[in-house]
Scaffold this motif. Structure first.
Motif, PDB file in Angstrom:
ATOM      1  N   GLY A  87      15.904 -11.803 -21.133  1.00 27.73           N
ATOM      2  CA  GLY A  87      14.580 -11.739 -20.508  1.00 27.73           C
ATOM      3  C   GLY A  87      13.890 -10.381 -20.527  1.00 27.73           C
ATOM      4  O   GLY A  87      12.885 -10.202 -19.842  1.00 27.73           O
ATOM      5  N   LYS A  88      14.383  -9.447 -21.316  1.00 31.09           N
ATOM      6  CA  LYS A  88      13.735  -8.122 -21.369  1.00 31.09           C
ATOM      7  C   LYS A  88      12.250  -8.243 -21.726  1.00 31.09           C
ATOM      8  O   LYS A  88      11.385  -7.716 -21.042  1.00 31.09           O
ATOM      9  CB  LYS A  88      14.407  -7.213 -22.418  1.00 31.09           C
ATOM     10  CG  LYS A  88      15.820  -6.807 -22.107  1.00 31.09           C
ATOM     11  CD  LYS A  88      16.381  -5.850 -23.151  1.00 31.09           C
ATOM     12  CE  LYS A  88      16.460  -6.400 -24.558  1.00 31.09           C
ATOM     13  NZ  LYS A  88      17.295  -7.576 -24.750  1.00 31.09           N
ATOM     14  N   THR A  89      11.982  -8.957 -22.822  1.00 27.97           N
ATOM     15  CA  THR A  89      10.602  -9.066 -23.305  1.00 27.97           C
ATOM     16  C   THR A  89       9.758  -9.887 -22.331  1.00 27.97           C
ATOM     17  O   THR A  89       8.674  -9.474 -21.919  1.00 27.97           O
ATOM     18  CB  THR A  89      10.585  -9.703 -24.709  1.00 27.97           C
ATOM     19  OG1 THR A  89      11.374  -8.881 -25.577  1.00 27.97           O
ATOM     20  CG2 THR A  89       9.168  -9.791 -25.261  1.00 27.97           C
ATOM     21  N   THR A  90      10.276 -11.048 -21.931  1.00 32.08           N
ATOM     22  CA  THR A  90       9.543 -11.951 -21.049  1.00 32.08           C
ATOM     23  C   THR A  90       9.181 -11.271 -19.731  1.00 32.08           C
ATOM     24  O   THR A  90       8.042 -11.332 -19.283  1.00 32.08           O
ATOM     25  CB  THR A  90      10.417 -13.193 -20.749  1.00 32.08           C
ATOM     26  OG1 THR A  90      10.857 -13.733 -21.996  1.00 32.08           O
ATOM     27  CG2 THR A  90       9.671 -14.247 -19.964  1.00 32.08           C
ATOM     28  N   GLY A 107       7.495  -0.779 -23.148  1.00 30.42           N
ATOM     29  CA  GLY A 107       8.115  -1.311 -24.360  1.00 30.42           C
ATOM     30  C   GLY A 107       9.048  -2.448 -24.006  1.00 30.42           C
ATOM     31  O   GLY A 107       9.436  -2.590 -22.844  1.00 30.42           O
ATOM     32  N   ASP A 108       9.413  -3.278 -24.990  1.00 27.16           N
ATOM     33  CA  ASP A 108      10.163  -4.491 -24.645  1.00 27.16           C
ATOM     34  C   ASP A 108      11.644  -4.455 -25.019  1.00 27.16           C
ATOM     35  O   ASP A 108      12.339  -5.433 -24.802  1.00 27.16           O
ATOM     36  CB  ASP A 108       9.483  -5.726 -25.252  1.00 27.16           C
ATOM     37  CG  ASP A 108       9.880  -5.942 -26.703  1.00 27.16           C
ATOM     38  OD1 ASP A 108      10.097  -4.942 -27.413  1.00 27.16           O
ATOM     39  OD2 ASP A 108       9.992  -7.101 -27.130  1.00 27.16           O
ATOM     40  N   ASP A 109      12.140  -3.329 -25.568  1.00 27.25           N
ATOM     41  CA  ASP A 109      13.524  -3.431 -26.052  1.00 27.25           C
ATOM     42  C   ASP A 109      14.358  -2.143 -26.148  1.00 27.25           C
ATOM     43  O   ASP A 109      15.558  -2.190 -25.950  1.00 27.25           O
ATOM     44  CB  ASP A 109      13.513  -4.091 -27.427  1.00 27.25           C
ATOM     45  CG  ASP A 109      14.855  -4.658 -27.824  1.00 27.25           C
ATOM     46  OD1 ASP A 109      15.454  -5.383 -27.028  1.00 27.25           O
ATOM     47  OD2 ASP A 109      15.323  -4.344 -28.931  1.00 27.25           O
ATOM     48  N   GLU A 110      13.763  -1.024 -26.523  1.00 24.94           N
ATOM     49  CA  GLU A 110      14.575   0.169 -26.822  1.00 24.94           C
ATOM     50  C   GLU A 110      13.892   1.402 -26.226  1.00 24.94           C
ATOM     51  O   GLU A 110      12.756   1.701 -26.592  1.00 24.94           O
ATOM     52  CB  GLU A 110      14.681   0.375 -28.342  1.00 24.94           C
ATOM     53  CG  GLU A 110      15.052  -0.865 -29.132  1.00 24.94           C
ATOM     54  CD  GLU A 110      14.917  -0.657 -30.651  1.00 24.94           C
ATOM     55  OE1 GLU A 110      14.505   0.433 -31.092  1.00 24.94           O
ATOM     56  OE2 GLU A 110      15.221  -1.598 -31.383  1.00 24.94           O
ATOM     57  N   CYS A 159       6.575  -5.170 -30.360  1.00 30.82           N
ATOM     58  CA  CYS A 159       7.495  -6.035 -29.616  1.00 30.82           C
ATOM     59  C   CYS A 159       7.987  -7.147 -30.536  1.00 30.82           C
ATOM     60  O   CYS A 159       7.336  -7.491 -31.525  1.00 30.82           O
ATOM     61  CB  CYS A 159       6.782  -6.674 -28.430  1.00 30.82           C
ATOM     62  SG  CYS A 159       6.038  -5.494 -27.311  1.00 30.82           S
ATOM     63  N   TYR A 160       9.127  -7.713 -30.160  1.00 29.81           N
ATOM     64  CA  TYR A 160       9.763  -8.740 -30.984  1.00 29.81           C
ATOM     65  C   TYR A 160      10.192  -9.848 -30.025  1.00 29.81           C
ATOM     66  O   TYR A 160      11.299  -9.827 -29.499  1.00 29.81           O
ATOM     67  CB  TYR A 160      10.966  -8.101 -31.674  1.00 29.81           C
ATOM     68  CG  TYR A 160      11.550  -8.835 -32.847  1.00 29.81           C
ATOM     69  CD1 TYR A 160      10.775  -9.628 -33.695  1.00 29.81           C
ATOM     70  CD2 TYR A 160      12.906  -8.686 -33.157  1.00 29.81           C
ATOM     71  CE1 TYR A 160      11.335 -10.256 -34.792  1.00 29.81           C
ATOM     72  CE2 TYR A 160      13.478  -9.302 -34.259  1.00 29.81           C
ATOM     73  CZ  TYR A 160      12.691 -10.082 -35.077  1.00 29.81           C
ATOM     74  OH  TYR A 160      13.247 -10.688 -36.173  1.00 29.81           O
ATOM     75  N   ALA A 161       9.287 -10.787 -29.791  1.00 31.31           N
ATOM     76  CA  ALA A 161       9.535 -11.787 -28.751  1.00 31.31           C
ATOM     77  C   ALA A 161      10.124 -13.064 -29.329  1.00 31.31           C
ATOM     78  O   ALA A 161       9.760 -13.490 -30.433  1.00 31.31           O
ATOM     79  CB  ALA A 161       8.234 -12.103 -28.028  1.00 31.31           C
ATOM     80  N   THR A 190      13.806 -18.124 -33.167  1.00 26.84           N
ATOM     81  CA  THR A 190      12.474 -17.996 -33.761  1.00 26.84           C
ATOM     82  C   THR A 190      11.778 -16.828 -33.070  1.00 26.84           C
ATOM     83  O   THR A 190      12.002 -16.574 -31.881  1.00 26.84           O
ATOM     84  CB  THR A 190      11.661 -19.286 -33.586  1.00 26.84           C
ATOM     85  OG1 THR A 190      11.592 -19.580 -32.181  1.00 26.84           O
ATOM     86  CG2 THR A 190      12.305 -20.451 -34.309  1.00 26.84           C
ATOM     87  N   ARG A 191      10.981 -16.090 -33.814  1.00 31.03           N
ATOM     88  CA  ARG A 191      10.462 -14.816 -33.285  1.00 31.03           C
ATOM     89  C   ARG A 191       9.024 -14.581 -33.679  1.00 31.03           C
ATOM     90  O   ARG A 191       8.532 -15.124 -34.672  1.00 31.03           O
ATOM     91  CB  ARG A 191      11.267 -13.658 -33.896  1.00 31.03           C
ATOM     92  CG  ARG A 191      12.710 -13.603 -33.497  1.00 31.03           C
ATOM     93  CD  ARG A 191      12.886 -12.759 -32.276  1.00 31.03           C
ATOM     94  NE  ARG A 191      14.289 -12.702 -31.876  1.00 31.03           N
ATOM     95  CZ  ARG A 191      14.739 -11.869 -30.960  1.00 31.03           C
ATOM     96  NH1 ARG A 191      13.938 -11.019 -30.362  1.00 31.03           N
ATOM     97  NH2 ARG A 191      16.006 -11.879 -30.625  1.00 31.03           N
ATOM     98  N   VAL A 192       8.415 -13.651 -32.943  1.00 33.47           N
ATOM     99  CA  VAL A 192       7.159 -13.068 -33.400  1.00 33.47           C
ATOM    100  C   VAL A 192       7.242 -11.565 -33.190  1.00 33.47           C
ATOM    101  O   VAL A 192       7.730 -11.099 -32.158  1.00 33.47           O
ATOM    102  CB  VAL A 192       5.937 -13.658 -32.654  1.00 33.47           C
ATOM    103  CG1 VAL A 192       5.969 -13.387 -31.154  1.00 33.47           C
ATOM    104  CG2 VAL A 192       4.641 -13.106 -33.251  1.00 33.47           C
TER     105      VAL A 192
HETATM  106 MN   LIG Z   1      13.286  -8.814 -26.597  1.00 30.30          MN
END
Ligand SMILES: [Mn+2]
Ligand SMILES: Nc1ncnc2c1ncn2[C@@H]1O[C@H](COP(=O)(O)OP(=O)(O)O)[C@@H](O)[C@H]1O
Ligand SMILES: C=C(OP(=O)(O)O)C(=O)O
Length: 538
Positions: A247-250, A261-264, A279-281, A326-328
């Protein structure tokens, strides 16, 4: 733009170099009729191109190697029989062979070269040059990394070079002592990455993250697998650690907050800063109503991966037939509320709240626990969660795992180094830590995003500090008994079981798993001292 010379990398006969392509050029290249196989990009109803990445729809950790040389042999946290990790050693001879294979693949053809930064902080960022032969791979890194200004591009000197030879194969892998025809290899000394036989974009993204995880802690900077956001004034930073799918991105994409930022991220004396520019959701089951910001980020210039799209361009986000992963990818400015608009860069001050996201597949952990400083260290090193289907090859259902620092696959130094740097920064800012279960409970269902968001809101507003609490046995977790906007019936996980003894049985089993996992840290006094902060199976 200055012409670049690839012969210095041993890449010769190049017919054309598309250097730092614009989004317009990328769109044309991805959708042109002459593309074949997995080069093909299809435009969709959201005016976003979708690509299929082939056999590899997630990372391939078994194929990850680091060159063992004089420089790396005593610093890298190598895999051992006693404590297995993904840092498989590669000899300098084998490196020469795989690099040669990649170079050969990249010779005599049209190439895309993207120059970008990893790290928002000018003093510690890495200038990375990506050399790829597939247009959408250039698009992916354009989305995910930090775009240099025109000025910065003029004298761009790469610190690190990535050779993506996704179409090549290591045919004689057995002879070379490698795992398969696929190879993702890093040379920390020459500062290069070679990718062979996997098209998954995540290898480039998480590859550079792994390198930041090597270089930054050695300079006294915490390097973290977490998302981050701050309040509307660009202050009161929160970080959300968690393995893929927790759930980091969400949860960091929050309309009430500015996204860093959503990850790093890194955390230095000035505060928390993003490594990435995008971002890579995950988009499996993406719902416009419950995640409007992510949904609205899917527009021109974003890039979808492995999503089911019909001939007319209609998207089915619920279809898992290719992968659950699946990603965006999208540039961060596809999100409206971002920290860079207020703070100038994707950064915020030192974090005040540190949230560990764990998707517990056993249904034991409370949806939120208030951690003591000792529990913070214990649960950070333990990194308990479930690996969710898809992000790694071979993982097809939620699989309980201990992933040190909630990102073991990307740690290049021993986990205690990351814990040390994090704790130093937390002590300085007086940050508090919480363990949030975004996984399952006794109902057999995943805790709802609505309840988790309510919990996060209560942490960030400080409401949790005045909430009445109780202690959960075995784990000795302090948990709130009521929080605004959260179903009170879920706060004590025992209440979600028809028969609370069922929780007890599962909790005992999980406590034993924690104890067994933690043994690897008890070889010194500091580790031994932390055991008391862990669960007791009674
Ligand atoms: Mn993420
Ligand atoms: N309680 C919850 N909290 C967060 N995410 C949840 C929850 N329940 C289900 N999900 C789903 O889990 C996934 C989390 O993925 P994501 O936010 O991309 O994780 P990460 O960025 O950590 O890899 C999303 O598909 C989201 O819809
Ligand atoms: C992209 C990845 O992870 P995350 O879901 O954390 O973004 C990954 O692990 O390859």
């Amino acid at each position: 733009m200055a012409n670049i010379d690839l012969t210095k990398y041993g890449i010769t006969g190049t017919t054309e170099i598309v250097h730092n392509p614009s989004y317009e050029v990328l769109f044309e290249e991805e959708t042109k009729a002459s593309n074949e196989g997995y080069e093909v990009g299809q435009n969709t109803e959201l005016d976003t191109v979708n690509v299929m990445t082939g056999v590899f729809t997630g990372r391939s950790p078994k194929d990850k190697y680091i060159v063992m040389d004089e420089n790396s042999k005593d610093t890298v946290w190598w895999t051992t029989d006693a404590y297995k990790n993904d840092n498989h050693p590669m000899t300098e001879e084998t490196w020469a062979v795989v690099k040669d294979l990649a170079k050969k693949e990249l010779c005599n053809k049209k190439l895309y070269v993207v120059d970008a930064f990893c790290g928002a902080n000018k003093d510690t960022r890495m200038a990375v040059r990506f050399i790829v032969e597939v247009a959408w791979q250039a698009h992916f890194v354009t989305n995910m990394f930090i775009k240099p200004s025109e000025e910065e591009l003029k004298d761009f000197e790469p610190d690190f070079v990535v050779y993506n030879a996704s179409k090549a194969k290591v045919e004689n892998y057995a002879e070379l002592g490698l795992n398969s025809e696929t190879c993702v290899a890093f040379n920390i000394t020459s500062k290069e990455q070679v990718i062979i036989n996997t098209w998954y974009g995540g290898e480039m993204k998480k590859g550079m993250f792994s390198m930041m995880n090597y270089y930054l802690p050695l300079k006294g900077i915490a390097s973290m697998h977490c998302s981050a956001n701050c309040d509307m004034e660009g202050k009161h930073t929160a970080v959300f650690f968690g393995l893929s799918g927790t759930g980091k991105t969400t949860l960091s994409t929050d309309p009430k907050r500015l996204l860093i930022g959503d990850d790093e991220h890194g955390w230095d004396d000035n505060g928390v800063f993003n490594f990435e520019g995008g971002c890579y959701a995950k988009v499996i089951g993406l719902d416009k109503e419950s995640e409007p910001d992510i949904y609205n980020a899917i527009r021109r210039d974003a890039l979808l991966e492995n999503v089911t799209v019909d001939a007319a361009g209609k998207i089915d986000f619920d279809d898992k037939s290719v992968t659950e992963n699946t990603r965006v990818s999208y540039p961060i400015d596809h999100i409206e509320k971002i920290a860079s608009k207020v703070n100038g860069v994707s950064a915020g001050p030192a974090a005040e709240n540190v949230i560990f996201l764990s998707a517990d597949a056993f249904g034991v952990l409370p949806p939120v626990s208030i951690l003591t400083p000792e529990q913070t260290k214990y649960y950070f090193l333990s990194g308990f969660t479930a690996k969710l289907a898809g992000t790694e090859r071979g993982i097809t259902e939620p699989t309980p795992t201990f992933s040190a620092c909630f990102g073991q696959a990307f740690l290049e130094l021993h986990p205690t180094k990351y814990a040390e740097e994090l704790v130093k920064k937390m002590e300085k800012s007086g940050a508090k830590a919480y363990l949030v279960n975004t996984g399952w409970n006794g109902t057999g269902k995943r805790i709802t995003i609505k309840d988790t968001r309510g919990i996060i809101d209560a942490i960030l507003s400080g409401d949790i500090k005045t909430a009445p609490t109780k202690k959960i046995p075995m784990f000795n977790f302090e948990v709130p008994t009521e929080l605004p906007g959260v179903d009170p019936a879920i706060l004590d996980p025992r209440d979600t079981y028809a028969d609370p003894t069922e929780w007890e049985t599962k909790a005992k089993d999980l406590a034993e798993r924690f104890q067994k996992n933690f043994q690897k840290y008890t070889t010194n006094d500091a580790g031994k001292a932390l055991v008391a902060a862990g669960p007791k199976a009674e």
